[in-house]
Design a protein around this motif. Structure first.
Motif, PDB file in Angstrom:
ATOM      1  N   ASN A 239     -48.764 -40.312 -31.486  1.00 30.46           N
ATOM      2  CA  ASN A 239     -48.314 -41.401 -30.611  1.00 30.46           C
ATOM      3  C   ASN A 239     -48.867 -42.774 -31.006  1.00 30.46           C
ATOM      4  O   ASN A 239     -49.022 -43.656 -30.158  1.00 30.46           O
ATOM      5  CB  ASN A 239     -48.636 -41.112 -29.140  1.00 30.46           C
ATOM      6  CG  ASN A 239     -47.830 -39.947 -28.616  1.00 30.46           C
ATOM      7  OD1 ASN A 239     -46.645 -39.832 -28.912  1.00 30.46           O
ATOM      8  ND2 ASN A 239     -48.456 -39.061 -27.882  1.00 30.46           N
ATOM      9  N   PRO A 258     -41.755 -49.993 -53.565  1.00 30.33           N
ATOM     10  CA  PRO A 258     -41.453 -48.992 -52.533  1.00 30.33           C
ATOM     11  C   PRO A 258     -42.539 -48.984 -51.466  1.00 30.33           C
ATOM     12  O   PRO A 258     -43.643 -49.464 -51.683  1.00 30.33           O
ATOM     13  CB  PRO A 258     -41.428 -47.666 -53.309  1.00 30.33           C
ATOM     14  CG  PRO A 258     -42.060 -47.930 -54.613  1.00 30.33           C
ATOM     15  CD  PRO A 258     -41.998 -49.401 -54.872  1.00 30.33           C
ATOM     16  N   GLY A 259     -42.206 -48.458 -50.335  1.00 34.99           N
ATOM     17  CA  GLY A 259     -43.166 -48.377 -49.236  1.00 34.99           C
ATOM     18  C   GLY A 259     -43.661 -46.959 -49.041  1.00 34.99           C
ATOM     19  O   GLY A 259     -43.429 -46.097 -49.882  1.00 34.99           O
ATOM     20  N   PRO A 260     -44.340 -46.715 -47.932  1.00 28.30           N
ATOM     21  CA  PRO A 260     -44.865 -45.375 -47.668  1.00 28.30           C
ATOM     22  C   PRO A 260     -43.735 -44.410 -47.327  1.00 28.30           C
ATOM     23  O   PRO A 260     -42.730 -44.812 -46.742  1.00 28.30           O
ATOM     24  CB  PRO A 260     -45.760 -45.586 -46.448  1.00 28.30           C
ATOM     25  CG  PRO A 260     -45.182 -46.783 -45.761  1.00 28.30           C
ATOM     26  CD  PRO A 260     -44.629 -47.654 -46.850  1.00 28.30           C
ATOM     27  N   ASN A 261     -43.919 -43.163 -47.669  1.00 23.63           N
ATOM     28  CA  ASN A 261     -43.001 -42.136 -47.190  1.00 23.63           C
ATOM     29  C   ASN A 261     -43.104 -42.084 -45.672  1.00 23.63           C
ATOM     30  O   ASN A 261     -44.201 -42.119 -45.115  1.00 23.63           O
ATOM     31  CB  ASN A 261     -43.370 -40.786 -47.800  1.00 23.63           C
ATOM     32  CG  ASN A 261     -42.383 -39.720 -47.390  1.00 23.63           C
ATOM     33  OD1 ASN A 261     -42.444 -39.197 -46.286  1.00 23.63           O
ATOM     34  ND2 ASN A 261     -41.445 -39.418 -48.263  1.00 23.63           N
ATOM     35  N   LEU A 262     -41.947 -41.983 -45.003  1.00 25.24           N
ATOM     36  CA  LEU A 262     -41.962 -42.109 -43.542  1.00 25.24           C
ATOM     37  C   LEU A 262     -42.087 -40.776 -42.815  1.00 25.24           C
ATOM     38  O   LEU A 262     -42.050 -40.729 -41.585  1.00 25.24           O
ATOM     39  CB  LEU A 262     -40.713 -42.866 -43.087  1.00 25.24           C
ATOM     40  CG  LEU A 262     -40.554 -44.270 -43.702  1.00 25.24           C
ATOM     41  CD1 LEU A 262     -39.316 -44.963 -43.151  1.00 25.24           C
ATOM     42  CD2 LEU A 262     -41.782 -45.141 -43.489  1.00 25.24           C
ATOM     43  N   GLY A 263     -42.244 -39.695 -43.563  1.00 23.99           N
ATOM     44  CA  GLY A 263     -42.322 -38.368 -42.943  1.00 23.99           C
ATOM     45  C   GLY A 263     -43.429 -38.256 -41.902  1.00 23.99           C
ATOM     46  O   GLY A 263     -43.241 -37.653 -40.840  1.00 23.99           O
ATOM     47  N   LEU A 265     -44.499 -40.408 -39.953  1.00 22.14           N
ATOM     48  CA  LEU A 265     -44.168 -41.097 -38.700  1.00 22.14           C
ATOM     49  C   LEU A 265     -43.508 -40.139 -37.713  1.00 22.14           C
ATOM     50  O   LEU A 265     -43.724 -40.233 -36.508  1.00 22.14           O
ATOM     51  CB  LEU A 265     -43.245 -42.288 -38.957  1.00 22.14           C
ATOM     52  CG  LEU A 265     -43.750 -43.369 -39.909  1.00 22.14           C
ATOM     53  CD1 LEU A 265     -42.733 -44.500 -39.984  1.00 22.14           C
ATOM     54  CD2 LEU A 265     -45.103 -43.900 -39.483  1.00 22.14           C
ATOM     55  N   CYS A 266     -42.680 -39.227 -38.245  1.00 23.87           N
ATOM     56  CA  CYS A 266     -42.066 -38.222 -37.372  1.00 23.87           C
ATOM     57  C   CYS A 266     -43.144 -37.309 -36.811  1.00 23.87           C
ATOM     58  O   CYS A 266     -43.231 -37.097 -35.610  1.00 23.87           O
ATOM     59  CB  CYS A 266     -41.080 -37.357 -38.154  1.00 23.87           C
ATOM     60  SG  CYS A 266     -39.551 -38.180 -38.530  1.00 23.87           S
ATOM     61  N   LYS A 267     -43.941 -36.779 -37.726  1.00 22.48           N
ATOM     62  CA  LYS A 267     -44.987 -35.835 -37.327  1.00 22.48           C
ATOM     63  C   LYS A 267     -45.871 -36.434 -36.239  1.00 22.48           C
ATOM     64  O   LYS A 267     -46.249 -35.748 -35.290  1.00 22.48           O
ATOM     65  CB  LYS A 267     -45.812 -35.512 -38.574  1.00 22.48           C
ATOM     66  CG  LYS A 267     -46.651 -34.279 -38.478  1.00 22.48           C
ATOM     67  CD  LYS A 267     -47.122 -33.883 -39.876  1.00 22.48           C
ATOM     68  CE  LYS A 267     -48.295 -32.939 -39.844  1.00 22.48           C
ATOM     69  NZ  LYS A 267     -48.809 -32.701 -41.198  1.00 22.48           N
ATOM     70  N   ARG A 269     -45.143 -38.972 -34.272  1.00 22.77           N
ATOM     71  CA  ARG A 269     -44.384 -39.645 -33.212  1.00 22.77           C
ATOM     72  C   ARG A 269     -44.808 -41.114 -33.139  1.00 22.77           C
ATOM     73  O   ARG A 269     -45.089 -41.647 -32.055  1.00 22.77           O
ATOM     74  CB  ARG A 269     -44.653 -38.984 -31.847  1.00 22.77           C
ATOM     75  CG  ARG A 269     -44.236 -37.526 -31.791  1.00 22.77           C
ATOM     76  CD  ARG A 269     -45.413 -36.598 -31.804  1.00 22.77           C
ATOM     77  NE  ARG A 269     -45.025 -35.207 -32.008  1.00 22.77           N
ATOM     78  CZ  ARG A 269     -44.866 -34.331 -31.041  1.00 22.77           C
ATOM     79  NH1 ARG A 269     -45.032 -34.679 -29.813  1.00 22.77           N
ATOM     80  NH2 ARG A 269     -44.542 -33.095 -31.331  1.00 22.77           N
ATOM     81  N   THR A 270     -44.865 -41.727 -34.303  1.00 25.31           N
ATOM     82  CA  THR A 270     -45.317 -43.111 -34.399  1.00 25.31           C
ATOM     83  C   THR A 270     -44.164 -44.076 -34.138  1.00 25.31           C
ATOM     84  O   THR A 270     -43.023 -43.794 -34.497  1.00 25.31           O
ATOM     85  CB  THR A 270     -45.881 -43.349 -35.811  1.00 25.31           C
ATOM     86  OG1 THR A 270     -46.984 -42.479 -36.000  1.00 25.31           O
ATOM     87  CG2 THR A 270     -46.309 -44.792 -36.013  1.00 25.31           C
ATOM     88  N   THR A 271     -44.466 -45.188 -33.531  1.00 25.48           N
ATOM     89  CA  THR A 271     -43.502 -46.277 -33.409  1.00 25.48           C
ATOM     90  C   THR A 271     -43.987 -47.443 -34.260  1.00 25.48           C
ATOM     91  O   THR A 271     -45.156 -47.810 -34.205  1.00 25.48           O
ATOM     92  CB  THR A 271     -43.357 -46.728 -31.943  1.00 25.48           C
ATOM     93  OG1 THR A 271     -43.073 -45.588 -31.152  1.00 25.48           O
ATOM     94  CG2 THR A 271     -42.222 -47.723 -31.793  1.00 25.48           C
ATOM     95  N   VAL A 272     -43.074 -47.981 -35.068  1.00 24.41           N
ATOM     96  CA  VAL A 272     -43.399 -49.083 -35.971  1.00 24.41           C
ATOM     97  C   VAL A 272     -42.635 -50.323 -35.514  1.00 24.41           C
ATOM     98  O   VAL A 272     -41.420 -50.252 -35.307  1.00 24.41           O
ATOM     99  CB  VAL A 272     -42.976 -48.743 -37.418  1.00 24.41           C
ATOM    100  CG1 VAL A 272     -43.301 -49.897 -38.365  1.00 24.41           C
ATOM    101  CG2 VAL A 272     -43.641 -47.458 -37.876  1.00 24.41           C
ATOM    102  N   PHE A 273     -43.343 -51.419 -35.363  1.00 26.17           N
ATOM    103  CA  PHE A 273     -42.711 -52.650 -34.901  1.00 26.17           C
ATOM    104  C   PHE A 273     -42.737 -53.703 -35.997  1.00 26.17           C
ATOM    105  O   PHE A 273     -43.812 -54.082 -36.470  1.00 26.17           O
ATOM    106  CB  PHE A 273     -43.450 -53.210 -33.684  1.00 26.17           C
ATOM    107  CG  PHE A 273     -43.450 -52.286 -32.495  1.00 26.17           C
ATOM    108  CD1 PHE A 273     -42.397 -52.285 -31.599  1.00 26.17           C
ATOM    109  CD2 PHE A 273     -44.501 -51.400 -32.289  1.00 26.17           C
ATOM    110  CE1 PHE A 273     -42.395 -51.418 -30.512  1.00 26.17           C
ATOM    111  CE2 PHE A 273     -44.504 -50.536 -31.206  1.00 26.17           C
ATOM    112  CZ  PHE A 273     -43.454 -50.544 -30.315  1.00 26.17           C
TER     113      PHE A 273
ATOM    114  N   LEU B 247     -35.483 -35.476 -42.471  1.00 28.65           N
ATOM    115  CA  LEU B 247     -35.739 -35.934 -43.843  1.00 28.65           C
ATOM    116  C   LEU B 247     -35.233 -34.875 -44.805  1.00 28.65           C
ATOM    117  O   LEU B 247     -35.947 -34.458 -45.714  1.00 28.65           O
ATOM    118  CB  LEU B 247     -37.244 -36.137 -44.039  1.00 28.65           C
ATOM    119  CG  LEU B 247     -37.844 -37.384 -43.388  1.00 28.65           C
ATOM    120  CD1 LEU B 247     -39.349 -37.275 -43.313  1.00 28.65           C
ATOM    121  CD2 LEU B 247     -37.440 -38.626 -44.167  1.00 28.65           C
ATOM    122  N   VAL B 272     -39.093 -48.889 -35.370  1.00 24.98           N
ATOM    123  CA  VAL B 272     -38.824 -47.574 -35.966  1.00 24.98           C
ATOM    124  C   VAL B 272     -39.528 -46.517 -35.120  1.00 24.98           C
ATOM    125  O   VAL B 272     -40.722 -46.652 -34.831  1.00 24.98           O
ATOM    126  CB  VAL B 272     -39.387 -47.513 -37.400  1.00 24.98           C
ATOM    127  CG1 VAL B 272     -39.113 -46.144 -38.030  1.00 24.98           C
ATOM    128  CG2 VAL B 272     -38.802 -48.626 -38.262  1.00 24.98           C
TER     129      VAL B 272
END
Lengths: 335, 335
Positions: A239, A258-263, A265-267, A269-273, B247, B272
């Motif tokens: 969270n 390239p940026g970070p792999n976003l996998g 974020l799912c695991k 449950r992150t929110t990115v602003f 993914l 995101v």
């Protein structure tokens, strides 16, 4: 103002990689006269900011400058001639002046330099846009909560140091990442962070695994690059919230890496602003009320890297973009 | 049940890359008897899902299986023996059964297969977890608003097709990306998307630039990879929301590849969300009420890729992970 000239820092050529002093040149123009509805202001202190590098690459929503243009920049300035109904001679304001002695404004995007007992230069730093950035992001989208762990990159800068100090004021743990032992020492002993890691000498992954075994609840990213990649793939809490505020590592690059792999974020449950401070003007008054009180209570420390003379601006900007500044980068132009 | 056996699909070895039929083997055990507080259920229809590949790599919060373990999987099943106070013989449920004929459950994470007039298999698809994923993400974090443009990858799948159909029901424009002409045709003419692009033959950048010149307001990403990279760096609208839901492009890879550069998220003030449907159980009832009504009104189409016989599960899973399925991948095990 007869006889006097308006000195200006002009873009000589668009920089290739890290901007050098030589990418700029001094020029001058007549001192402009305000027309009806505008005022003229004398620049007192100039702010140099990393996002301007992104502007120069055309990667900011401000357009890219052309050679010969006055270099963009905000300043604290004193109104010295006004035909604007709301500003009078002697008013001290923060405005987009560009890097020059005198600028004209119609009042759009102008704020009074309201710093209470703090030095007026802080209107460009901890009590200005950088301070509002930290405040609005933490109390707005990141929804900071007591007891959380807040991790911030470029921790000794104006934004970063405010992120950690506001985190502490809110009962959180503050961990910083900075670029030298000196910066880390100041961040811990003056700004009061719980810890500050040296990105050049510390094993960040190992240290973060110790200091924040469950990950950061809030990651405030001013840098992008390897730090962003490491934190977003391995050191986020469940969270967690990520504030994407700056990308100083890539402003000098010819194209976006390239940026970070976003996998993860799912695991987690992150929110990115994707955070743009201009969207948070509605929080400015509340910020200033809080921040001036905190300053008066001795809870806000700040560090400035200030030179004197408009002509020092190109070298100061280059130093900033090399990451060699320590504290908010400023140029004192006049009293 | 004397004489009968419980057939099972076992993990033979952990797959290297895309799972092959041969990574699994059939096994059998005695048919288990329920103890106090548990029930036994007969598997009717099995669901095969891409996230199981991530589980097999240890990249999911479920632990990785070992060779010899029954392969993980959810199913629609009929209770055939119960010592559980809330379930009786004949009840039809959705449960984590694993890929086998019979499973025991204590009722945890079990739902009644409540599909109204729709076939019971839809409890694993558009009216099940995939449907809830689309519904909860759009109405929850993504805060879908009438008139927006919603872009979804893997558009003909159970999640993707519901994303587009719920978008249309909410007065939005739905654009899909899918992996074949046949899938695109179905997505447009049956599921009612405004457009569906073929990721194998269309120039996605050019087509998206035409179809959504101002970018997608909501990007619902089921795939990651090149599509994620393209959309997140070039085709997001200001104030857009991205749902990271799946993914599938990277579940087969030995390690996680880099992701998109995040600079555009700042520029577009994008949020995101790392989305995990298990956090949205509180929306299930509301979802089912809406979704069953929509189904009865003819507003929900679905596509199933169903084979018959438990022993077809390994080949079906491999086909799914090759991206060769069309529609929700299911195995019918019993009536």
């Amino acid at each position: 103002m007869s006889g006097q000239k308006n000195r200006q820092v002009l873009v000589k050529k668009l920089p290739d990689g890290i901007p050098l002093e030589d990418d700029f040149e001094m020029g001058e123009s007549a001192i402009p006269e305000p027309q009806d509805g505008t005022f003229r202001a004398r620049t007192l202190v100039l702010s140099l900011d990393p996002y301007v590098r992104a502007v120069m690459s055309g990667r900011h929503f401000y357009g890219a400058p052309k050679p010969g243009d006055v270099m963009r920049g905000r300043s604290v300035a004193r109104v010295d001639a006004s035909r604007h109904p709301q500003y009078r001679e002697g008013d001290v304001v923060v405005m987009e002046s560009g890097l020059q002695d005198y600028a004209i404004s119609d009042g759009d995007d102008v704020h009074r330099a309201d710093t209470g007992t703090a030095p007026v230069s802080t209107a460009l730093g901890v009590l200005g846009m950088p301070g509002l950035t930290a405040y609005a992001a933490l109390l707005g989208p990141a929804q900071i909560k007591e007891g959380e762990t807040v991790l911030v990159s470029a921790a000794s800068g104006a934004v970063g140091s405010m992120v950690g100090q506001i985190a502490k004021i809110n009962g959180c743990r503050a961990i910083g990442i900075a670029g030298s032992e000196e910066k880390c020492r100041w961040t811990e002993s003056e700004a009061g962070f719980d810890a500050c890691l040296n990105r050049k000498t510390d094993d960040l992954h190992a240290r973060l695994s110790e200091l924040a075994a469950d990950g950061a609840d809030i990651f405030f990213d001013n840098t992008g690059g390897d730090i962003q990649n490491l934190v977003m793939t391995k050191h986020l809490a469940v969270n967690s919230r990520v504030i994407l505020s700056g990308l100083i590592t890539q402003y000098n690059l010819p194209e976006a890496p390239p940026g970070p792999n976003l996998g993860n974020l799912c695991k987690m449950r992150t929110t990115v602003f994707g955070f743009v401070v201009y969207d948070f003007e509605h929080m400015r008054e509340r910020f200033l009320t809080d921040a001036k009180r905190w300053f008066a209570e001795g809870k806000i420390r700040f560090k400035e890297d200030m030179t004197e003379g408009l002509e020092t601006a190109p070298a100061q900007f280059s130093k900033l973009m090399h990451g060699d500044n320590f504290g908010k980068t400023l140029v004192k132009v006049a009293e």
